[in-house]
Scaffold this active site. Structure first.
Site, PDB file in Angstrom:
ATOM      1  N   LYS A 209      30.478 -28.525 -54.017  1.00 18.49           N
ATOM      2  CA  LYS A 209      30.962 -28.598 -52.638  1.00 18.49           C
ATOM      3  C   LYS A 209      32.288 -29.366 -52.593  1.00 18.49           C
ATOM      4  CE  LYS A 209      29.592 -30.288 -48.134  1.00 18.49           C
ATOM      5  NZ  LYS A 209      28.552 -30.790 -47.259  1.00 18.49           N
ATOM      6  N   GLY A 269      24.805 -30.204 -49.218  1.00 15.25           N
ATOM      7  CA  GLY A 269      24.516 -29.796 -50.597  1.00 15.25           C
ATOM      8  C   GLY A 269      23.094 -29.307 -50.791  1.00 15.25           C
ATOM      9  N   HIS A 386      -3.817 -31.474 -65.593  1.00 10.51           N
ATOM     10  CA  HIS A 386      -4.029 -32.129 -66.887  1.00 10.51           C
ATOM     11  C   HIS A 386      -3.021 -33.254 -67.105  1.00 10.51           C
ATOM     12  CE1 HIS A 386      -6.958 -29.052 -67.952  1.00 10.51           C
ATOM     13  NE2 HIS A 386      -6.160 -28.234 -67.281  1.00 10.51           N
TER      14      HIS A 386
HETATM   15  O1  F6P Z   1      23.915 -36.469 -55.384  1.00  7.95           O
HETATM   16  C1  F6P Z   1      24.807 -36.514 -54.334  1.00  7.95           C
HETATM   17  C2  F6P Z   1      25.425 -35.202 -54.041  1.00  7.95           C
HETATM   18  O2  F6P Z   1      26.473 -35.431 -53.171  1.00  7.95           O
HETATM   19  C3  F6P Z   1      24.445 -34.174 -53.466  1.00  7.95           C
HETATM   20  O3  F6P Z   1      24.208 -34.313 -52.129  1.00  7.95           O
HETATM   21  C4  F6P Z   1      25.106 -32.907 -53.854  1.00  7.95           C
HETATM   22  O4  F6P Z   1      24.226 -31.840 -53.745  1.00  7.95           O
HETATM   23  C5  F6P Z   1      25.521 -33.228 -55.272  1.00  7.95           C
HETATM   24  O5  F6P Z   1      25.930 -34.573 -55.211  1.00  7.95           O
HETATM   25  C6  F6P Z   1      26.597 -32.362 -55.847  1.00  7.95           C
HETATM   26  O6  F6P Z   1      27.780 -32.436 -55.109  1.00  7.95           O
HETATM   27  P1  F6P Z   1      28.914 -31.361 -55.236  1.00  7.95           P
HETATM   28  O7  F6P Z   1      28.351 -30.043 -54.825  1.00  7.95           O
HETATM   29  O8  F6P Z   1      29.989 -31.823 -54.326  1.00  7.95           O
HETATM   30  O9  F6P Z   1      29.371 -31.325 -56.667  1.00  7.95           O
END
Ligand code: F6P
Length: 551
Positions: A209, A269, A386
Site C-alpha cells: 500500500k 491493509g 492434537h
Molecule cells: O504491519 C503494519 C502494516 O502497516 C499493515 O497494516 C499492512 O498491512 C502492512 O504493514 C503492509 O503494509 P504495506 O502494504 O504498506 O507494505
C-alpha cells in the site's frame, strides 16, 4: 461517553457477574440447553447459505437483551451507515474505510462509497481484468517470449496474508497459474521459493500500500536482481507490476505507470484483498473466481447493512465476543476451520482482529477502561486437536472457539470427510458437555481399573464442560462462500470498534518497532553497538549476535 452507553455497559458487565434467576452461573451453558429444547433454533441465524450457531455460548435471553441494548447505545446502526457512506471512521488517520465499495457492483449505490470512488475502483478493475486476460491469453509474455505460468506476490501483512489465505482456500488443479508468496524478509523463505521458479516464466507483483515497507522493498530488490541475472535490467522490469497507493515510489522503483494498479487510501491493509492487492488472486485463480469472491463479500455487506441487529450475523458475533471478553473475562479465542484449505485463515484473522482491536484508548484518546481485542490463534481441525485443544478442554481459563464446518468437500474421499466433520462436531459437543466425576468413575470401573487407580486418575480425566463455542457452517467452500466468510469477520471487527469506542482502522502500535529497527540495522551493518543507545539487554544481545555472527 454518554450515560446511556455507560449504563448499557454496566448492564452487560453485571449480567456476567450475577447468577441467573434459577441460581445457575451466567457462564454455564448446559442448563440453558436443558431448559430449552429449541435453543439451537433460537440461537442459530443465517445469511444466504451461511449459518451461524451461537447456542453453545452462555448467552440467555437476559444477556442477549443487555448486549443488544449496548449495540443500540453504541449506535452500531449509525456506525455501519457511516462506514458504508464514507464517513471518516478512521479518525486518527482522517480516512474513510471503504472496503465495502470494492465489492459493490458498478451502478449500485448501497455501500458503494459514491460516484468518484466507484469510478476509480471500476477503472482499476477494468485494467486488472484486461491485464489478467492478456497474461492468460499469452498477449503479455515474459522477456524471452515464454508464457507466464507463475505469479509471485511480494508483500507483508495485509499485502500478503489475504492473498495467501485466499489462494490456499480457492486454488484447484484447473486454476490458470501457480501462485507463490514472499512475505517475510528472512532470506530462507526466498531460498525455499527459488527452487520452484523459472525467471523466464515468473510474473512478479510488488504489493505494498505504502511502497515503503522495509521488508517488502528489500525483497522486491532481491527478486528484481534475480530476474535481471537471467533477463537483464529491461527484461526484469517487464516481468514486474506493482499494487500500491504510492505511484511516485513505484515509478522510482522502475515500474512504469501502465504496470501499476492503484487503490485508494480508503482501503486498509487488512481489508485490501478485494482491491488491486487481489491481482495475484485474479491471475492465479481466474477473473471469474475473483469476481465470485467479491460477490460473496457483497452478499454479506448487504446483510450487515440491512439485517436488524438481533439477526445480524456480524453484529451477533461481535456481541458474543463482548460477552466473552467483558462479561466473563475470557482473554483468548481460538479459530478452528475444519478444512485444510482454510489453513491460513487464523493468520489472516490474527492481523484483521488483533491489529484492529488491540487498542487501549478510545477514539477520543481516553483509556478504554475495559478489555478489548482478545488474543486470537488457531489451526485447522483435526490437527489442532492434537496440539492446543488440551488447554481448551482442561486449562484454567475457558477459551471460546470458532468452529468452521463445510458440509460438502471438493474431493471424492467421503470417509475422510466424515471423520473430519465428526471430529469438529465432537469437539464442540465435548467442550459444552464435559465429563463429570460419575461418568469418569463408571467408565473406569467398566474398563476394570482398580479403586486406587480410579482415585488417582479421576481429577485428570474430568472435563469441566460449559466451555463456549460458536459454529459457522457453509454448504461448500467456494469463492462465494469464502467471500461471505471473510466479510463476516471484517464486519464483526468494525462492529467491535463501535462497541468498544475504539478505532479499528489504524495501527499505530506497529510503528515503534519499525522506528527502532533503523538504528539497530545501522549498528548491525557497522558491526558495533552504539554505546549507551539501548537498554543493557538489547545492547548485550546485539553484542552477542555480532560476536556469534562474525566469529
Ligand atoms: O504491519 C503494519 C502494516 O502497516 C499493515 O497494516 C499492512 O498491512 C502492512 O504493514 C503492509 O503494509 P504495506 O502494504 O504498506 O507494505
Amino acid at each position: 461517553m454518554n450515560d446511556i452507553y455507560a449504563e448499557a455497559w454496566k448492564a452487560v458487565e453485571a449480567a456476567g457477574r450475577t447468577p441467573r434467576a434459577d441460581g445457575t452461573s451466567p457462564a454455564s451453558i448446559r442448563p440453558l440447553f436443558a431448559a430449552d429444547p429449541k435453543r439451537f433454533e433460537r440461537y442459530s441465524f443465517s445469511a444466504d447459505n451461511l449459518l451461524l450457531d451461537i447456542s453453545k455460548t452462555s448467552i440467555d435471553e437476559g444477556a442477549m437483551a443487555a448486549l443488544l441494548n449496548l449495540a443500540r447505545a453504541a449506535k452500531v446502526e449509525e456506525w455501519r451507515s457511516g462506514l458504508s457512506e464514507g464517513a471518516l471512521v478512521n479518525a486518527t488517520e482522517r480516512r474513510r474505510a471503504l472496503h465495502m465499495a470494492l465489492r459493490a457492483p458498478s451502478g449500485s449505490t448501497t455501500g458503494a462509497g459514491g460516484a468518484a470512488v466507484q469510478a476509480e475502483i471500476q477503472a482499476t478493475f477494468a485494467r486488472m481484468h484486461a491485464f489478467t486476460q492478456a497474461v492468460h491469453g499469452g498477449a503479455i509474455r515474459g522477456a524471452t517470449g515464454e508464457r507466464f505460468t507463475h505469479v509471485l506476490n511480494i508483500g507483508i501483512g495485509g499485502s500478503d496474508l489475504g492473498p495467501v489465505m485466499a489462494t490456499r482456500a480457492l486454488i484447484n488443479p484447473a486454476s490458470p497459474m501457480v501462485a507463490l508468496h514472499l512475505g517475510n524478509v528472512d532470506g530462507h523463505g526466498w531460498r525455499a521459493l527459488l527452487a520452484t521458479m523459472d525467471p523466464k516464466r515468473t510474473l512478479v507483483l510488488v504489493s505494498s500500500k505504502t511502497f515503503t515497507t522495509q521488508e517488502t522493498m528489500a525483497n522486491a530488490r532481491l527478486v528484481k536482481g534475480w530476474l535481471a541475472e537471467t533477463l537483464g535490467e529491461a527484461g526484469a522490469a517487464s516481468h514486474m507490476a506493482a499494487l500500491s497507493t504510492n505511484l511516485v515510489a513505484c515509478a522510482e522503483f522502475g515500474i512504469p505507470s501502465e504496470r501499476v494498479f492503484p487503490f485508494g487510501d480508503y482501503v486498509g491493509g487488512r481489508f485490501s484483498l478485494w482491491s488491486a492487492i487481489g491481482l495475484s488472486l485474479a491471475l492465479a485463480l481466474g477473473w471469474d473466481t475473483f469476481q465470485r469472491m467479491l460477490a460473496g463479500a457483497r452478499a454479506m455487506d448487504l446483510h450487515f447493512l440491512k439485517a436488524p441487529l438481533e439477526k445480524n450475523l456480524p453484529v451477533l458475533l461481535a456481541l458474543v465476543e463482548v460477552w466473552h471478553v467483558n462479561a466473563l473475562g475470557y482473554s483468548r479465542r481460538a479459530v478452528l476451520p475444519y478444512d485444510e484449505r482454510l489453513r491460513r485463515l487464523p493468520a489472516h484473522l490474527q492481523q484483521l482482529e488483533m491489529e484492529s482491536l488491540g487498542k487501549r484508548v478510545t477514539l477520543e484518546g481516553a483509556p478504554v477502561g475495559r478489555a478489548t481485542g482478545p488474543v486470537v490463534f488457531g489451526e485447522p481441525g483435526t490437527s489442532a486437536q492434537h496440539s492446543f485443544m488440551q488447554l481448551v478442554h482442561q486449562g484454567t481459563e475457558p477459551v471460546p472457539v470458532d468452529f468452521i464446518l463445510i458440509a460438502r468437500p471438493d474431493h471424492p474421499w467421503a470417509e475422510n470427510h466424515r471423520i473430519l466433520l465428526a471430529n469438529g462436531l465432537a469437539q464442540a459437543e465435548g467442550l459444552l458437555s464435559g465429563k463429570d466425576e460419575a461418568t469418569v468413575r463408571a467408565e473406569m470401573e467398566k474398563a476394570g481399573a482398580d479403586a486406587a487407580t480410579i482415585e488417582r486418575l479421576l481429577p485428570h480425566r474430568i472435563f469441566p464442560g460449559d466451555r463456549p463455542s460458536t459454529s459457522i457452517l457453509l454448504p461448500r467452500l467456494d469463492p462465494f462462500s469464502f467471500g461471505q466468510l471473510i466479510a463476516l469477520y471484517e464486519h464483526k471487527v468494525a462492529t467491535l470498534g463501535a462497541l468498544w469506542g475504539i478505532n479499528p482502522f489504524d495501527q499505530w502500535g506497529v510503528e515503534l518497532g519499525k522506528q527502532l529497527a533503523g538504528p539497530l540495522l545501522k549498528e548491525l551493518e557497522l558491526g558495533e553497538p552504539a554505546t549507551g543507545a539501548h537498554d543493557s539487554s538489547t545492547e548485550g544481545l546485539l553484542r552477542e549476535l555480532l560476536r556469534l555472527r562474525d566469529e
